[in-house]
Design a protein around this motif. Structure first.
Motif, PDB file in Angstrom:
ATOM      1  N   THR A 127       0.833  -1.206   0.000  1.00 32.68           N
ATOM      2  CA  THR A 127       0.000   0.000   0.000  1.00 32.68           C
ATOM      3  C   THR A 127       0.860   1.246   0.000  1.00 32.68           C
ATOM      4  OG1 THR A 127      -1.673  -1.204   1.269  1.00 32.68           O
ATOM      5  CG2 THR A 127      -1.893   1.180   1.157  1.00 32.68           C
ATOM      6  N   ALA A 146       2.351   1.769  -3.417  1.00 31.34           N
ATOM      7  CA  ALA A 146       1.405   2.375  -4.358  1.00 31.34           C
ATOM      8  C   ALA A 146       1.298   3.880  -4.125  1.00 31.34           C
ATOM      9  CB  ALA A 146       0.035   1.712  -4.214  1.00 31.34           C
ATOM     10  N   ALA A 147       1.221   4.276  -2.841  1.00 31.45           N
ATOM     11  CA  ALA A 147       1.150   5.702  -2.515  1.00 31.45           C
ATOM     12  C   ALA A 147       2.429   6.424  -2.940  1.00 31.45           C
ATOM     13  CB  ALA A 147       0.912   5.877  -1.019  1.00 31.45           C
ATOM     14  N   ALA A 173      -3.894   5.175  -6.443  1.00 33.30           N
ATOM     15  CA  ALA A 173      -3.227   4.567  -5.286  1.00 33.30           C
ATOM     16  C   ALA A 173      -4.140   4.561  -4.066  1.00 33.30           C
ATOM     17  CB  ALA A 173      -1.944   5.332  -4.972  1.00 33.30           C
ATOM     18  N   GLY A 177       2.443   6.872  -6.798  1.00 32.44           N
ATOM     19  CA  GLY A 177       1.515   7.915  -7.225  1.00 32.44           C
ATOM     20  C   GLY A 177       2.042   9.307  -6.933  1.00 32.44           C
TER      21      GLY A 177
END
Length: 423
Positions: free
Chosen positions: A24, A27-28, A294, A31
């Motif tokens: 997670t 992904a952040a 994200a 982005g």
């Protein structure tokens, strides 16, 4: 529950689901890094364009155009409020020839008021400014424009002038292009200064800069050989210099209102800034889409966290934990994901920006060729602190919003149902 206990609650869940939380955060990070790097291109191009415009230019300069410009109007312009100096440069508009120690060249003479030139900082490479009408400053490429006369007459490869110029005297003649001949009168000039090189490498400055006091003498030579009384020897342009950048717009507006055609670099920069403001906003918007994608991962992670910890939530509610406390715990976790992802993204973005500015010029120079790229000064990526703040605010805000819905769901869990759930 104490604040330290709240942090322990969040940390225990993160340790328990390291892989999911790591993915997670990744992904952040991707982005946010995409947003920063994409927008940095806009900042880099903007900075490059501003430098290109400002090269060899003064930001308080206003170019004034008028077909009826004369010395009387120039004197009126000098008396205006907020005007630092008015430079009226006039160039000789007929055939010209210079001769120095057997070397000749076709150099254009430009006359100006050096008292006004001093006010705006006439840049010299060597020497000083003229103090009488027969002293001149020559352009930085004046020597290269002088060719050996004997070699030219013998049709051999002529050489250029190599000796020091300061203190040298040369003869200056004028003539008519139509008759392809020079007037017999010669004007002796002494070189007392050499102008600084133009900022752009491809520009050549071979001019002769003389004081306006020489104009009557040259005009008399011109009149002696020209029958048309309406013919003009000089043509020129006027540059008005405001006392500071803030007054450029006011001075420009006043001149426009009086019918002058004006152009200032401030007007161009203002238009450029407006365009790139919209351009950079568009890039930030596109980059924000990556962060929104994200956010789906953050939402799923937080939803799973609520589902997995339903019994713990029931216990906390049973012992008196308020819905606000429960909501805050899960918002802290989503915020933690956003903050860590943002920090890593900022570090990665600066690394990508540095590599891009180092590698892309090599790629472009290979594609265009060394000579074509040598004249270009391009910055591909710039990351100002404002961009970091904007990207961080967007990233953390999106993370918080993504975790808000699961956090709200956690506050509505029924205590009895939660306690009945198997561990």
């Amino acid at each position: 529950m104490q604040f330290n206990d709240q942090i322990d609650f969040v940390r225990q869940h993160i340790k328990k689901n390291k892989l999911r939380v790591f993915m997670t955060i990744l992904a952040a990070t991707m982005g946010t890094a995409f947003l920063i790097v994409l927008a940095s291109v806009g900042f880099g191009i903007h900075d490059t364009m501003r430098k290109e415009i400002l090269d060899n230019r003064l930001v308080n300069q206003i170019e004034v155009y008028s077909s009826e410009m004369d010395q009387a109007k120039v004197e009126e312009l000098k008396k205006r409020d907020k005007v630092k100096a008015v430079v009226f440069r006039q160039s000789v508009g007929i055939n010209q020839q210079t001769e120095l120690d057997g070397y000749t060249g076709n150099n254009t003479m430009t006359v100006t008021d050096f008292q006004e030139e001093k006010k705006v900082g006439f840049a010299l490479k060597d020497g000083r400014l003229p103090e009488n009408k027969h002293e001149v400053v020559v352009g930085s490429h004046f020597a290269e424009s002088l060719l050996e006369q004997k070699a030219a007459e013998a049709a051999s490869e002529p050489s250029t002038y190599k000796e020091p110029l300061i203190g040298k005297q040369f003869t200056y003649k004028m003539g008519l292009y139509e008759k392809n001949e020079l007037f017999p009168e010669e004007t002796r000039m002494t070189i007392v200064g050499i102008a600084k090189e133009p900022a752009k490498d491809w520009l050549m400055d071979t001019n002769i800069y003389a004081d306006a006091a020489i104009m009557p003498e040259l005009n008399q030579i011109f009149i002696n050989h020209v029958e048309d009384e309406n013919s003009e020897l000089f043509y020129g342009n006027v540059n008005v210099y405001a006392d500071n950048l803030e007054n450029v717009t006011a001075v420009s507006k006043a001149l426009k209102d009086e019918g002058y055609s004006v152009y200032s670099i401030a007007d161009q920069l203002e238009q450029l800034d407006v365009f790139f403001l919209a351009f950079k906003a568009g890039l930030v918007f596109v980059g924000t889409i990556a962060i929104l994608i994200a956010s789906i991962g953050i939402f799923n992670t937080m939803t799973m966290a609520v589902t997995e910890r339903t019994r713990e939530i029931g216990v906390m509610k049973a012992i008196g934990a308020s819905p606000k406390l429960i909501q805050r715990l899960f918002l802290m976790e989503s915020a933690w994901i956003g903050i860590i992802g943002t920090i890593i993204a900022v570090i990665i973005s600066y690394g990508v920006s540095f590599i891009a500015n180092m590698v892309l010029p090599i790629i472009v120079s290979t594609a265009l060729g060394e000579e074509e790229f040598a004249s270009l000064d391009i910055t591909f990526s710039i990351i100002p602190w404002q961009l970091v703040v904007i990207a961080s605010a967007i990233s953390i805000s999106v993370a918080m919003i993504s975790g808000w819905r699961p956090a709200r769901k956690a506050t509505k869990i029924d205590v009895i149902q939660a306690l009945r759930q198997e561990i």
